[in-house]
Design an enzyme around this catalytic site. Structure first.
Site, PDB file in Angstrom:
ATOM      1  N   LYS A 246      41.365  52.989  47.500  1.00  0.00           N
ATOM      2  CA  LYS A 246      42.756  52.706  47.837  1.00  0.00           C
ATOM      3  C   LYS A 246      42.794  52.086  49.237  1.00  0.00           C
ATOM      4  CE  LYS A 246      47.305  54.763  47.179  1.00  0.00           C
ATOM      5  NZ  LYS A 246      48.046  55.822  46.514  1.00  0.00           N
ATOM      6  N   GLU A 334      55.956  67.637  36.819  1.00  0.00           N
ATOM      7  CA  GLU A 334      57.269  68.202  37.118  1.00  0.00           C
ATOM      8  C   GLU A 334      57.639  69.314  36.140  1.00  0.00           C
ATOM      9  OE1 GLU A 334      56.604  64.920  37.076  1.00  0.00           O
ATOM     10  OE2 GLU A 334      56.979  64.326  39.153  1.00  0.00           O
ATOM     11  N   ARG A 362      62.496  64.517  34.532  1.00  0.00           N
ATOM     12  CA  ARG A 362      61.389  64.818  33.621  1.00  0.00           C
ATOM     13  C   ARG A 362      61.417  66.253  33.088  1.00  0.00           C
ATOM     14  NH1 ARG A 362      56.448  61.584  34.171  1.00  0.00           N
ATOM     15  NH2 ARG A 362      57.340  59.629  33.490  1.00  0.00           N
TER      16      ARG A 362
HETATM   17  C1  LIG Z   1      57.065  61.275  37.473  1.00  0.00           C
HETATM   18  C2  LIG Z   1      56.681  60.843  38.870  1.00  0.00           C
HETATM   19  N1  LIG Z   1      56.351  61.784  39.766  1.00  0.00           N
HETATM   20  C3  LIG Z   1      55.987  61.418  41.002  1.00  0.00           C
HETATM   21  C4  LIG Z   1      55.942  60.096  41.353  1.00  0.00           C
HETATM   22  C5  LIG Z   1      55.632  59.699  42.770  1.00  0.00           C
HETATM   23  N2  LIG Z   1      54.386  58.959  42.839  1.00  0.00           N
HETATM   24  C6  LIG Z   1      54.341  57.627  42.867  1.00  0.00           C
HETATM   25  S1  LIG Z   1      52.813  57.007  42.986  1.00  0.00           S
HETATM   26  C7  LIG Z   1      52.169  58.551  42.958  1.00  0.00           C
HETATM   27  C8  LIG Z   1      50.698  58.735  43.038  1.00  0.00           C
HETATM   28  C9  LIG Z   1      50.008  57.973  41.970  1.00  0.00           C
HETATM   29  O1  LIG Z   1      48.654  58.148  42.133  1.00  0.00           O
HETATM   30  P1  LIG Z   1      47.651  57.424  41.182  1.00  0.00           P
HETATM   31  O2  LIG Z   1      48.125  57.495  39.798  1.00  0.00           O
HETATM   32  O3  LIG Z   1      46.316  57.976  41.456  1.00  0.00           O
HETATM   33  O4  LIG Z   1      47.782  55.914  41.643  1.00  0.00           O
HETATM   34  P2  LIG Z   1      47.309  55.259  43.020  1.00  0.00           P
HETATM   35  O5  LIG Z   1      48.481  55.316  43.941  1.00  0.00           O
HETATM   36  O6  LIG Z   1      46.153  56.007  43.541  1.00  0.00           O
HETATM   37  O7  LIG Z   1      46.959  53.861  42.635  1.00  0.00           O
HETATM   38  C10 LIG Z   1      53.148  59.526  42.891  1.00  0.00           C
HETATM   39  C11 LIG Z   1      52.921  60.973  42.909  1.00  0.00           C
HETATM   40  C12 LIG Z   1      56.313  59.151  40.385  1.00  0.00           C
HETATM   41  N3  LIG Z   1      56.349  57.843  40.646  1.00  0.00           N
HETATM   42  N4  LIG Z   1      56.646  59.548  39.153  1.00  0.00           N
END
Ligand SMILES: Cc1ncc(C[n+]2csc(CCOP(=O)(O)OP(=O)(O)O)c2C)c(N)n1
Ligand SMILES: CC(=O)[C@@H](O)[C@H](O)COP(=O)(O)O
Ligand SMILES: [Mg+2]
Length: 588
Positions: A246, A334, A362
């Site tokens: 990342k 969630e 959710r």
């Molecule tokens: C249902 C939901 N919960 C929380 C989030 C907040 N959120 C956005 S990106 C993220 C992390 C995603 O991590 P990953 O899937 O590993 O992707 P990366 O950012 O590492 O590419 C979170 C928790 C969201 N978008 N949707």
């Protein structure tokens, strides 16, 4: 010298390049994104990490005929640049500009609208199954999902179903070992072991009937292209495990991945964050929540903090630092977070379950079935309630008042300011017989000296903030301060009374009777949807009690609200002080 990117607007242009030119293109794309995000802000680290993967996907597959679904979509900036939005990218996330997430109406390359996580596998599978029904044999359906997002229940549900189909589905796990905050859970440990080559048990994805390959280096363009070319010819459900970093390509973003997930403004050349001048500011509501949790948890050993994957965003991280065993990040889960809290409440513990308003959507059944129906005193802290700004339609927390108000047994409260947030948290942990939802907005409040001694709040009691004979404004939550400004603007000519009702449930009916009897005209003001929300509750009260007052409901209209700064959106929706003052004048 002309750049490669200058000649690329769509994937067809990209496919004309020689493979040897692609690393140079990757470098240009990184520079392009860094330069724009540095001044316009937005999500950074995730897109920098998938530059090579995105190039390879559009290079190998025949997008948009082959469909590409990005999970969450915060990592889709490279995809946007390669699919017709290079020249509008400087408007990313701004009012009237392109969305920060893939959006179907924005481009035929955006196969599915996203923003909330873990939907990509189900959506791509749905498309793949329809392709089968249509007899489209060679079309590929690709879901790109991160390591934090794949740990969510919805993603498992999609994998579980896909594994018993022969759908042409390719799930690409973009594993960078971090979400916004470090990824958590047993699946994360499993993926780490796979990377290290120390995994003893069977491969989970093969066990679910996926044709598994990887892990491969997601920054090695020839390796990814070779593997995608191979997978393109394989039928049925496939799973490719890709390892990326990342923030790749920007030193600071690689080293501080949490901060550079969405870093705000920074120096594009040095990567250094812009440091604000040393002014004393009111705190973020999030920090009031986070520090108050620590204060309360020091005294009350039964308090537990829960966040589904947002320890930094919610500021639960402060409690996690001091009480790691009582402050839990459960990952993007969630539904689990809510029912986990319910389970803890059955045992006499006091769970504070902090979830962004939009993400709590959710877990709706869990709130009803697992918490409210059983009268379990879970304390929901709904962060990012109301308009959130640049994340736009997928993230505005404008539905909560409407979706919570209809649930029996659920106390619903919106603090007017930081002190009220503190006091309601204090009140809730003293012991309630029912669950409570406390909803507060993204960002800073107005009170610098917020750390006042705790005071108990009386449940179901509204406040009279100002008396006035001509019109009554009934506000909820932090909309009170906009109402106050509006009242000042008209104060020379009109005497406006201002009541902050505090509780959407239970409503302060004694106060309402009094208001209805003394004011012919009533305005309600909320930062939630007007259908079913706070204003609707007041209208119902009037109808039930045969009051014939003139009433005007101000709030979010019946439409999805796009992105823009919160102030811009408030103006557009006529929820700013001047518009409200005009409304008061018109009703007078
Ligand atoms: C249902 C939901 N919960 C929380 C989030 C907040 N959120 C956005 S990106 C993220 C992390 C995603 O991590 P990953 O899937 O590993 O992707 P990366 O950012 O590492 O590419 C979170 C928790 C969201 N978008 N949707
Ligand atoms: C993509 C996503 O869902 C998160 O990164 C979200 O943008 C965080 O919002 P805040 O910046 O309000 O924490
Ligand atoms: Mg990740």
């Amino acid at each position: 010298m002309s750049k490669i990117l200058d000649h690329i607007n769509y994937p067809k242009d990209l496919r004309l390049l020689k493979q040897e030119q692609l690393p140079a293109l990757a470098k240009e794309l990184r520079e392009f994104i860094i330069n724009i995000v540095a001044t316009k802000e937005g999500h950074l680290g995730a897109s920098l990490g998938v530059v090579e993967l995105t190039i390879a996907l559009h290079y190998v597959f025949n997008t948009p005929d082959d469909v590409l679904v990005w999970d969450v979509g915060h990592q889709a900036y490279v995809h946007k640049l390669l699919t017709g939005r290079k020249n509008t990218f400087h408007t990313n996330r701004q009012l009237g500009g392109i969305s920060g997430f893939p959006k179907r109406e924005e481009s035929i390359y955006d196969a599915f609208g996203v923003g909330h996580s873990s939907t990509s596998i189900s959506a791509a599978l749905g498309m793949a199954l329809v392709s089968q029904l249509k007899g489209e044999k060679n079309k590929q359906h690709i879901a790109v999902i991160g390591d934090a997002s794949i740990a969510s229940g919805m993603a498992f549900e999609g994998l579980n179903h896909a594994g018993v189909t022969s759908a042409n589905l390719l799930v690409i796990l973009n594993d960078n070992a971090i979400g916004i905050d470090p990824s958590v859970g047993a699946l994360k440990q499993y993926l780490t072991n796979v990377k290290k080559g120390t995994q003893k048990q069977d491969n989970i994805f093969e066990a679910l009937n996926f044709n598994y390959s990887g892990p491969i280096d997601g920054h090695d363009l020839p390796a990814i292209i070779l593997e995608l070319e191979r997978l393109k010819k394989v039928k049925g459900p496939k799973f490719l495990h890709v390892i990326t970093t990342k923030g790749k390509g920007l030193k600071q973003a690689e080293e501080d991945q949490v901060r550079y997930h969405a870093p705000g403004k920074f120096n594009a050349k040095t990567g250094e964050l812009h440091v604000k001048a040393n002014t004393i500011e009111a705190p973020k509501f999030q920090d009031v929540f986070g520090h108050t949790m620590v204060e309360l948890a020091r005294k009350n050993k039964k308090i537990i903090g829960i966040t589904p994957a947002m320890p930094t965003g919610s500021s639960l991280k402060y409690m996690m630092q001091e009480f790691p065993e009582r402050a839990l990040d459960v990952g993007i889960a969630e539904q689990h977070a809510v029912t986990l809290a319910a389970g803890m409440a059955t045992q006499g513990y006091i769970p504070f379950c902090n979830i962004y308003s939009t993400f709590l959507q959710r877990a709706y059944d869990q709130i009803i079935h697992d918490v409210a129906l059983q009268k379990l005193p879970v304390i929901f802290c709904l962060d990012r309630a109301g308009l959130v700004g640049e994340d736009g339609a997928t993230h505005h927390g404008v539905f909560d008042l409407a979706y919570l108000r209809c649930i029996p047994n659920l106390i619903t409260y919106a603090p007017r300011n930081e002190i009220d947030l503190r006091n309601i948290m204090y009140t809730a942990q003293l012991g309630l017989k029912l669950p409570i939802a406390i909803r507060y907005p993204r960002g800073r409040g107005k009170i610098i000296d917020w750390k006042q001694p705790f005071t108990k709040i009386e449940i179901g009691k509204g406040l009279c903030l100002q008396k006035g004979k001509d019109i009554a404004i009934l506000s909820i939550g932090t909309m009170a301060s906009i109402a106050t400004e509006a009242i000042q603007l008209v104060s020379k000519d009109i005497e406006v009374a201002h009541y902050n009702m505090q509780f959407i449930k239970p409503l302060d009916t004694a106060l309402l009777h009094n208001i209805c009897k003394t004011h012919q005209t009533i305005i309600t003001l909320e930062d939630g949807v007007i259908h079913g929300g706070f204003g609707s509750a007041i209208v119902e009260f009037l109808a039930e009690n045969n009051y014939k007052n003139k009433i005007s409901i101000l709030g979010i209209p019946d439409t999805f609200i796009h992105q823009g700064s919160t102030l811009e959106l408030q103006k557009e929706l006529q929820l700013d002080a001047i518009s409200i003052a005009n409304k008061i004048k018109a009703l007078y």
